[in-house]
Scaffold this motif. Structure first.
Motif, PDB file in Angstrom:
ATOM      1  N   SER A   1      -0.772   5.078  35.821  1.00  0.00           N
ATOM      2  CA  SER A   1       0.382   5.709  35.361  1.00  0.00           C
ATOM      3  C   SER A   1       0.966   6.393  36.676  1.00  0.00           C
ATOM      4  N   ARG A   2       0.222   6.710  37.735  1.00  0.00           N
ATOM      5  CA  ARG A   2       0.714   6.987  38.922  1.00  0.00           C
ATOM      6  C   ARG A   2       1.285   5.929  39.702  1.00  0.00           C
ATOM      7  N   VAL A   3       0.768   4.946  39.679  1.00  0.00           N
ATOM      8  CA  VAL A   3       1.391   3.650  40.446  1.00  0.00           C
ATOM      9  C   VAL A   3       2.657   3.082  39.568  1.00  0.00           C
ATOM     10  N   ARG A   4       2.456   2.966  38.353  1.00  0.00           N
ATOM     11  CA  ARG A   4       3.668   2.221  37.582  1.00  0.00           C
ATOM     12  C   ARG A   4       4.791   3.134  36.910  1.00  0.00           C
ATOM     13  N   GLY A   5       4.154   4.376  36.645  1.00  0.00           N
ATOM     14  CA  GLY A   5       4.938   5.177  35.648  1.00  0.00           C
ATOM     15  C   GLY A   5       4.934   5.183  34.369  1.00  0.00           C
ATOM     16  N   PRO A   6       4.941   6.388  33.611  1.00  0.00           N
ATOM     17  CA  PRO A   6       4.784   6.262  32.247  1.00  0.00           C
ATOM     18  C   PRO A   6       5.883   5.556  31.327  1.00  0.00           C
ATOM     19  N   ASP A   7       6.929   5.221  31.967  1.00  0.00           N
ATOM     20  CA  ASP A   7       7.971   4.489  31.233  1.00  0.00           C
ATOM     21  C   ASP A   7       7.669   3.171  31.267  1.00  0.00           C
ATOM     22  N   TRP A   8       7.127   2.740  32.521  1.00  0.00           N
ATOM     23  CA  TRP A   8       6.762   1.026  32.639  1.00  0.00           C
ATOM     24  C   TRP A   8       5.672   0.914  31.611  1.00  0.00           C
ATOM     25  N   LEU A   9       4.720   1.958  31.510  1.00  0.00           N
ATOM     26  CA  LEU A   9       3.538   1.641  30.871  1.00  0.00           C
ATOM     27  C   LEU A   9       3.902   1.640  29.234  1.00  0.00           C
ATOM     28  N   TYR A  10       4.582   2.233  28.804  1.00  0.00           N
ATOM     29  CA  TYR A  10       4.991   2.458  27.339  1.00  0.00           C
ATOM     30  C   TYR A  10       5.755   1.329  27.273  1.00  0.00           C
ATOM     31  N   THR A  11       6.822   0.712  28.038  1.00  0.00           N
ATOM     32  CA  THR A  11       7.541  -0.489  27.698  1.00  0.00           C
ATOM     33  C   THR A  11       6.551  -1.469  27.682  1.00  0.00           C
ATOM     34  N   TYR A  12       5.637  -1.670  28.781  1.00  0.00           N
ATOM     35  CA  TYR A  12       4.635  -2.695  28.878  1.00  0.00           C
ATOM     36  C   TYR A  12       4.011  -2.909  27.663  1.00  0.00           C
TER      37      TYR A  12
END
Length: 244
Positions: free
Chosen positions: A114-125
């Motif tokens: 989450s620190r590398v990608r960000g929570p928005d990226w994880l959620y969308t992924y």
């Protein structure tokens, strides 16, 4: 320290490349680390759907129990599927050799994802998987094309199919412009969105567990500074009154 910085920088570059390939279309996760219920549900979903392949090597069961308001018994009976001790780090149950044979390489640790990608990226992924018969594992991802993993949440979400746009004149490839759930899952779309939000929140917590305490302590720090400033102002006024 330099090595950690290099790893973080490389992760950010990979993230930027993935976003560029997907047109940067990410959805807002709307996570709330102050929502303990969301974190608890996220831990449960992660352990049931993700922990079989991915580990959280920098987080201990005991720390998770303390931060999320869970007892040792609750964690050991419901969130520990590897037989580890309460003080152990959270590891997956997949042998590294078998993972390399199945996926080409062991699935990555997700403690800092989450620190590398960000929570928005994880959620969308997690919401962007679709069935793709041309892929080796039968699945693809709109946000991260040609990802080498299946959709772990398909029993909840259902099976999505891709909607393709006009072919690219230079490559002839048809971009994925949308996703449609062709076979419904076990929960409604709204419930699935919440489930993904909970998993994202848990991974956001796992990336920096101290953030929970820092936010709670921060309120008292601000209160202390406000009181100290007021007292300092009173002292200053009293001192200069005598000088004048």
């Amino acid at each position: 320290m330099f090595g950690r910085f290099a790893i973080a920088a490389a992760g950010l570059l990979l993230s930027a490349s993935a976003l560029a390939a997907a047109g940067g279309e990410v959805q807002q996760a709307g996570t709330d680390l102050g929502d303990r219920g969301s974190l608890q549900r996220g831990a449960k979903l992660y352990m049931n759907y993700c922990a079989g392949c991915h580990s959280l090597e920098h987080l201990r069961y005991s720390r998770m129990a303390e931060d999320l308001g869970l007892t040792e018994e609750q964690v050991m009976e419901n969130l520990n599927f590897t037989g580890g001790q309460i003080g152990d780090h959270i590891v997956n149950s997949m042998p590294a050799d078998a993972a390399a044979d199945w996926f080409g390489k062991p699935p990555p640790d997700l403690t800092l994802i989450s620190r590398v990608r960000g929570p928005d990226w994880l959620y969308t992924y997690l919401k962007s998987f679709y069935l793709d018969e041309s892929a080796v594992l039968g699945w693809n991802n709109k946000l991260f094309p040609n990802v080498s993993m299946p959709n772990p949440l398909w029993p909840l979400q259902g099976i999505q199919h891709a909607e393709y746009g006009a072919p690219d004149p230079s490559t002839g490839e048809r971009p994925v412009v949308g996703l449609t759930v062709a076979t419904p899952g076990s929960v409604s779309p709204e419930e699935f969105d919440q489930a993904v939000r909970d998993i994202t929140a848990f991974l956001e917590y796992a990336g920096e567990p101290a953030a929970l305490k820092r936010e709670r302590v921060g309120v008292w720090v601000i209160f202390f500074l406000a009181v100290f400033t007021f007292l300092a102002w009173l002292l200053n006024r009293e001192y200069w009154r005598d000088v004048k």
